[in-house]
Design an enzyme around this catalytic site. Structure first.
Site, PDB file in Angstrom:
ATOM      1  N   GLU A  53       0.837  -1.210   0.000  1.00 58.03           N
ATOM      2  CA  GLU A  53       0.000   0.000   0.000  1.00 58.03           C
ATOM      3  C   GLU A  53       0.871   1.259   0.000  1.00 58.03           C
ATOM      4  O   GLU A  53       0.599   2.230  -0.698  1.00 58.03           O
ATOM      5  CB  GLU A  53      -0.920   0.005   1.229  1.00 58.03           C
ATOM      6  N   TYR A  54       1.930   1.191   0.798  1.00 49.42           N
ATOM      7  CA  TYR A  54       2.849   2.326   0.872  1.00 49.42           C
ATOM      8  C   TYR A  54       3.484   2.573  -0.497  1.00 49.42           C
ATOM      9  O   TYR A  54       3.512   3.697  -0.996  1.00 49.42           O
ATOM     10  CB  TYR A  54       3.930   2.028   1.921  1.00 49.42           C
ATOM     11  N   ASP A  55       3.951   1.491  -1.107  1.00 53.22           N
ATOM     12  CA  ASP A  55       4.602   1.614  -2.418  1.00 53.22           C
ATOM     13  C   ASP A  55       3.653   2.204  -3.453  1.00 53.22           C
ATOM     14  O   ASP A  55       4.063   2.971  -4.327  1.00 53.22           O
ATOM     15  CB  ASP A  55       5.108   0.246  -2.902  1.00 53.22           C
ATOM     16  N   LYS A 139      22.843   7.722  26.691  1.00 47.89           N
ATOM     17  CA  LYS A 139      23.920   8.304  25.892  1.00 47.89           C
ATOM     18  C   LYS A 139      24.121   7.389  24.685  1.00 47.89           C
ATOM     19  O   LYS A 139      24.687   6.299  24.796  1.00 47.89           O
ATOM     20  CB  LYS A 139      25.201   8.428  26.709  1.00 47.89           C
ATOM     21  N   ARG A 160      29.138  17.470  13.852  1.00 43.32           N
ATOM     22  CA  ARG A 160      29.634  18.341  14.902  1.00 43.32           C
ATOM     23  C   ARG A 160      30.977  18.956  14.531  1.00 43.32           C
ATOM     24  O   ARG A 160      31.250  20.111  14.843  1.00 43.32           O
ATOM     25  CB  ARG A 160      29.753  17.516  16.180  1.00 43.32           C
ATOM     26  N   LYS A 316      20.736  15.774  32.886  1.00 47.43           N
ATOM     27  CA  LYS A 316      20.643  17.194  32.575  1.00 47.43           C
ATOM     28  C   LYS A 316      19.718  17.865  33.580  1.00 47.43           C
ATOM     29  O   LYS A 316      18.680  17.290  33.932  1.00 47.43           O
ATOM     30  CB  LYS A 316      20.069  17.393  31.163  1.00 47.43           C
ATOM     31  N   LYS A 340      29.335   7.218  32.231  1.00 50.20           N
ATOM     32  CA  LYS A 340      29.566   6.080  31.336  1.00 50.20           C
ATOM     33  C   LYS A 340      29.492   4.740  32.050  1.00 50.20           C
ATOM     34  O   LYS A 340      29.736   4.647  33.244  1.00 50.20           O
ATOM     35  CB  LYS A 340      30.942   6.229  30.691  1.00 50.20           C
ATOM     36  N   CYS A 434      50.902 -31.667  16.449  1.00 51.35           N
ATOM     37  CA  CYS A 434      50.272 -31.247  17.700  1.00 51.35           C
ATOM     38  C   CYS A 434      51.321 -30.573  18.593  1.00 51.35           C
ATOM     39  O   CYS A 434      52.388 -31.146  18.832  1.00 51.35           O
ATOM     40  CB  CYS A 434      49.676 -32.459  18.405  1.00 51.35           C
ATOM     41  N   CYS A 458      48.156 -38.388  23.368  1.00 49.37           N
ATOM     42  CA  CYS A 458      48.455 -36.963  23.546  1.00 49.37           C
ATOM     43  C   CYS A 458      48.142 -36.552  24.983  1.00 49.37           C
ATOM     44  O   CYS A 458      47.007 -36.655  25.431  1.00 49.37           O
ATOM     45  CB  CYS A 458      47.622 -36.144  22.571  1.00 49.37           C
TER      46      CYS A 458
HETATM   47  S1  IVH Z   1      23.796  16.391  25.211  1.00 48.24           S
HETATM   48  C1  IVH Z   1      25.486  20.512  25.632  1.00 48.24           C
HETATM   49  N1  IVH Z   1      22.599  14.065  25.227  1.00 48.24           N
HETATM   50  O1  IVH Z   1      27.670  12.577  23.604  1.00 48.24           O
HETATM   51  C2  IVH Z   1      25.110  19.094  25.685  1.00 48.24           C
HETATM   52  N2  IVH Z   1      24.715  14.203  24.153  1.00 48.24           N
HETATM   53  O2  IVH Z   1      29.918  14.933  24.662  1.00 48.24           O
HETATM   54  C3  IVH Z   1      25.370  18.421  24.416  1.00 48.24           C
HETATM   55  N3  IVH Z   1      25.442  12.088  23.126  1.00 48.24           N
HETATM   56  O3  IVH Z   1      29.071  13.635  20.985  1.00 48.24           O
HETATM   57  C4  IVH Z   1      25.219  16.959  24.356  1.00 48.24           C
HETATM   58  N4  IVH Z   1      23.688  10.912  23.687  1.00 48.24           N
HETATM   59  O4  IVH Z   1      26.608  13.359  20.440  1.00 48.24           O
HETATM   60  C5  IVH Z   1      23.691  14.747  24.846  1.00 48.24           C
HETATM   61  N5  IVH Z   1      21.376  12.080  25.300  1.00 48.24           N
HETATM   62  C6  IVH Z   1      22.467  12.768  24.912  1.00 48.24           C
HETATM   63  C7  IVH Z   1      23.504  12.158  24.172  1.00 48.24           C
HETATM   64  C8  IVH Z   1      24.622  12.917  23.826  1.00 48.24           C
HETATM   65  C9  IVH Z   1      24.836  10.897  23.062  1.00 48.24           C
HETATM   66  C10 IVH Z   1      26.775  12.394  22.561  1.00 48.24           C
HETATM   67  C11 IVH Z   1      26.840  13.645  21.772  1.00 48.24           C
HETATM   68  C12 IVH Z   1      28.248  14.141  21.979  1.00 48.24           C
HETATM   69  C13 IVH Z   1      28.640  13.535  23.266  1.00 48.24           C
HETATM   70  C14 IVH Z   1      28.649  14.560  24.358  1.00 48.24           C
END
Ligand code: IVH
Length: 707
Positions: A53-55, A139, A160, A316, A340, A434, A458
């Site tokens: 359908e999409y196609d 992350k 970036r 954040k 991390k 061996c 062996c």
């Molecule tokens: S915030 C000012 N949120 O991690 C804040 N970064 O050093 C800017 N990254 O290369 C980044 N997941 O691409 C933010 N949920 C997330 C993220 C994230 C991955 C990466 C980002 C950057 C590095 C931050």
């Protein structure tokens, strides 16, 4: 959806002829429909139409645009892949720099507490002030991208770069179908200008499929999803990028104009989601350090099961007003931190490649690595499985390699970093002899594995064979571990398993790590092991391809060791589950005079087992009934009970299914009992079973859930 394809005819200020007006409407409706389907498929993961359908919608739009080229606009879904290959990517200056974030590598608790304490201090808060609200995110392990939308239309996508200047990858970004070419929403709600930032990544399953395709096409494969995403996005020909399964998650903002910002970061992400961009669903508001710690732990537990790679979490400050108050230090915001997880991949070097000899004589190349901390443990070895695998990965001695260890999986070499290959890096060759006993190494053409032909001559095979023989699920000789076996073989105290039973307490007490007491214990354990079962004994012999389950089948089928040893190929194949390869291996094992001698010596040493009653030929009160045992019985062991059942013509299986006739339950039954109850299978206790066997009367049933 159909409705939106046929919108009421607009009063139309257009001066185009009639046919074109309706074509224009139809084109607009088709575009809306396709964009909505893309959103449902690529962002919400909840498609509502079939591919066909999409196609059909897409084809119709293509045709209309071909007939009316004046109607083609850059935000049309047909324009996702349009551009020509570029000589190089133009540079883009980021009006709002793309910053990085500070990384905490401490434990989940101290990392989160340190961040929270810093934020509170910067804001001048005291203990009496309430906890700070954070927004916690994943992350993502991909690459950062800035998407620029002017009046709702995607006009630019950029990497970036160094944070100030990136590369213009707009053509490639346009091929990512999770990224809308036009933002959702009414004209009034859409900003005059908005830059949305996030991560382009590749899902793990998409990465595997892509690598399979690359391999099939004879092209280079990628090391991991992140490299694969980066490599795909940095293609100068957008037609190539279009074939790569890239995904995107938004997590932030760049330049904005003509839009009233929400009050919180969470609100911002919700708004971005409403614009039609993918925002990850694991994001969560978290209160204070404790909230962050809980998030870190919850995500750590999920990490392996996520469909994409992450390398940590990001915290954040939720309030945008507080974010502004906190501001930046050099190139990092004070309001965000990345926390991390231990890396699952690391670089290290291959010091040499050893060859290990297994119980069956199989030679396994093993890379000896410079110790490296990965996936939470220090790794020094990684198996290379076989010669072909070493060639396929082209691992050489001296190479720098990427080692991966995820979850509890054994470490593996993912790839070689060819650029770092030192001069004189040596390729691996499977030895012809061996490395332990010097016997010739052979490899069948159809097999990937090479074998030492020395068999029990062996020492390496002998040691492994002895360890297998003594194992818990085989003869169960407690205390006969690898350190002892090593010495027994090296000191020529033991040649074959039968020699174990000739050892004296004196022999044993003379070994390293062997006190008087443990020598005595080992003697007792050896004595105890002499009374076993036929299936354990068959398994303990270590016939190639014969595991526990096969040993069980063989014991049940032949009923005696003599019958098994006398069986020819046809008789073996008659056993369900036994094929040609196994039959060959069993026959060649028992026809080898040395093996027959060892077996005779073992029996002469006193190894014995109760008779096996062969189920299929016995008929009795339990004929036709299948039992599953669970829990500890009051007077009989489970083995004895199985034996009694089989003797009475019944069958015993390991797990409950609809075919189970009864479950025999004792003390502390496992989940088997619950399963039996859900399947409405009657449950017996030991007394009821015995009654059944002895009087062939109907049993007294302990429980039966009536449906
Ligand atoms: S915030 C000012 N949120 O991690 C804040 N970064 O050093 C800017 N990254 O290369 C980044 N997941 O691409 C933010 N949920 C997330 C993220 C994230 C991955 C990466 C980002 C950057 C590095 C931050």
């Amino acid at each position: 959806m159909q409705g939106s394809l046929f919108p009421p005819s607009s009063s139309g200020a257009s001066s185009l002829p009639e046919a074109t007006v309706s074509a224009r409407e139809r084109v607009a409706a088709l575009r809306d429909a396709i964009a909505a389907h893309d959103h449902r498929y690529y962002v919400l993961d909840a498609p509502t139409v079939s591919d066909a359908e999409y196609d059909a919608l897409y084809r119709e739009l293509r045709q209309l645009e071909a007939q009316h080229p004046e109607l083609v606009t850059p935000d049309s879904p047909t324009q996702r892949v349009g551009g020509q290959p570029l000589p190089e990517f133009p540079t883009v200056r980021h009006t709002v720099p793309m910053l990085s974030i500070r990384t905490e590598t401490d434990t989940e608790a101290s990392g989160a507490r340190a961040f929270d304490a810093r934020v509170r201090r910067e804001l001048g808060l005291t203990e009496n002030d309430p906890p700070i609200a954070y927004l916690a995110e994943l992350k993502f392990d991909g690459l950062a991208i800035n998407l620029r939308y002017e009046n709702g239309v995607l006009v630019q996508g950029a990497t970036r770069g160094d944070g100030e200047n990136g590369e213009d990858v707009t053509q490639n970004i346009r091929t990512i179908r999770a990224i809308p070419l036009r933002l959702n929403g009414s004209n009034e709600s859409i900003p005059a200008l908005i830059e949305i930032r996030g991560e382009v990544y590749m899902r793990r399953d998409d990465f595997e499929k892509l690598n399979d395709r690359q391999l099939a096409a004879g092209e280079k494969t990628f090391v991991n999803p992140r490299n694969s995403a980066a490599g795909s996005l940095r293609q100068l020909d957008p037609a190539i990028t279009a074939k790569r399964p890239l995904s995107f998650f938004a997590y932030g903002l760049g330049e904005v104009a003509g839009w009233a910002l929400p009050e919180t970061h969470g609100g911002l992400l919700n708004a971005i989601e409403r614009f039609g961009l993918p925002v990850d669903q694991h994001r969560r508001r978290a209160l204070g350090a404790e909230g962050l710690i809980a998030f870190h732990q919850d995500i750590a537990a999920l990490r392996e099961s996520l469909p994409f790679d992450i390398d940590g979490v990001v915290y954040k400050v939720d309030s945008l007003a507080l974010q502004r108050r906190l501001g930046f230090v050099t190139r990092e915001p004070r309001w965000a931190v990345a926390h991390k997880y231990p890396p699952q991949e690391q670089f290290t070097t291959v010091q040499h490649i050893d060859v290990q000899v297994g119980r069956t004589g199989k030679l396994t190349p093993v890379a000896k690595l410079s110790p490296v901390f990965v996936g939470g443990v220090t790794v020094t070895n990684a198996t290379l499985h076989n010669e072909d695998e070493v060639k396929r990965k082209d691992v050489r001695i001296g190479d720098t390699v990427i080692v991966r260890r995820a979850g509890d999986v054994i470490p593996e070499i993912v790839a070689v970093v060819i650029e770092r290959r030192p001069e004189g890096a040596r390729a691996f060759e499977m030895p012809r002899q061996c490395p332990v006993c010097g016997s010739l190494v052979s490899r069948e053409e159809s097999e990937v594995d090479a074998y030492c032909s020395g068999e029990l001559f062996c020492p390496a095979q002998r040691k492994q064979a002895l360890l297998h023989f003594a194992g818990r699920r085989a003869m169960d000789i407690e205390g006969l571990g690898d350190k002892i076996v090593e010495q027994l073989v090296d000191k020529a105290l033991v040649q074959s398993a039968a020699d174990l039973y000739r050892l004296t307490q004196n022999d044993l007490a003379g070994l390293d790590r062997m006190a008087e007491k443990s020598a005595a214990n080992l003697c007792v354990a050896l004595e105890k092991s002499k009374y076993t079962t036929l299936e354990r004994f068959i398994f303990a012999l270590g016939v190639r391809h014969v595991g526990e389950a096969t040993a069980h089948d063989l014991a049940q089928h032949f009923g005696s060791l003599d019958a098994l040893m006398a069986a020819d190929g046809d008789a073996l194949i008659a056993v369900p589950e036994i094929g040609n390869v196994m039959a060959d291996s069993i026959r060649s094992f028992f026809s080898e005079p040395r093996n027959r001698d060892v077996i005779a010596a073992l029996r002469a040493a006193g190894i014995h087992w109760p008779d096996v009653v062969v189920a299929s030929t016995t008929s009795g009160p339990l004929t036709g009934l299948t039992f599953v045992l669970t829990g500890a019985l009051p007077t009989m062991s489970r083995d004895e009970a199985s034996h009694r059942i089989v003797e009475a013509g019944g069958k015993v299986t390991g797990s409950v299914s609809k075919k189970t006739s009864y479950v025999l339950a004792g003390e502390a039954p496992g989940s088997t009992l619950a399963k039996a109850q859900t399947l409405n299978i009657p449950v017996l206790d030991e007394a009821a079973l015995l009654q059944m066997i002895e009087s062939s009367a109907s049993p007294k049933i302990l429980s039966q859930v009536n449906s």
